[in-house]
Design an enzyme around this catalytic site. Structure first.
Site, PDB file in Angstrom:
ATOM      1  CB  CYS A  87     -25.320 -36.952  61.194  1.00 38.09           C
ATOM      2  SG  CYS A  87     -25.363 -36.179  59.479  1.00 38.09           S
ATOM      3  CB  CYS A  90     -22.419 -34.622  60.740  1.00 42.07           C
ATOM      4  SG  CYS A  90     -24.255 -34.099  60.653  1.00 42.07           S
TER       5      CYS A  90
END
Length: 164
Positions: A87, A90
């Site tokens: 991600c 993230c």
């Protein structure tokens, strides 16, 4: 650490049965500072006989260590960052999350990789549908949630729970 190509990170390249969607549509905060020194390694965690509540750093947890650490935190506020390795948002918010752990020394900061091993038992139990998702707990209960890499919203939610 080598960076993966954009094609490798595309949602089409990831099976939906084994991953969570990335909250790439949410605004993100960029930080040029990055240090993994705030994370406890898996080897360090295995050497701990009982749950250790650490402040001033981010502690990596898994399905087996999360609830014991939350319970050991007692009445401290606990913030859990649920992320995946692939991600992008993230990865971008991770350094800011580490900075928060150094700023709020009365808060326990945890990080859970929502991989297949953790996804089924814990991410499902906590109702995670998108990463990153931040759960803020007080007295073993989830009291706030922030979906996406929304740094300002995360700080505001932490401040609200700390002052309650």
């Amino acid at each position: 650490m080598a960076l993966q190509t954009a094609a490798a990170l595309s949602p089409r390249s990831i099976s939906s049965s084994t991953t969570l969607p990335c909250a790439a549509k949410h605004p993100i905060i960029y930080s040029s500072t990055s240090s993994s020194s705030c994370f406890l390694s898996q080897a360090q965690r295995k050497n701990v006989a009982s749950p250790t509540v650490n402040v001033g750093q981010v502690t990596e947890v898994d399905k087996d260590t999360f609830w014991p650490i939350v319970k050991a935190a007692g009445d401290k506020t606990v913030v859990l960052d649920m992320y995946t390795q692939w991600c992008g948002p993230c990865k971008v918010i991770a350094p800011k999350y580490q900075e928060l752990s150094k700023k709020y020394l009365d808060v326990v900061f945890l990080k859970l990789d929502c991989n297949q091993e953790n996804k089924q038992p814990l991410a499902k139990e906590l109702g995670i549908r998108v990463v990153p998702t931040f759960k803020i707990l007080k007295d073993n209960q989830v009291v706030k949630e922030v979906k996406g890499a929304k740094f300002d919203d995360l700080v505001a939610a932490i401040d609200v729970v700390r002052s309650s």
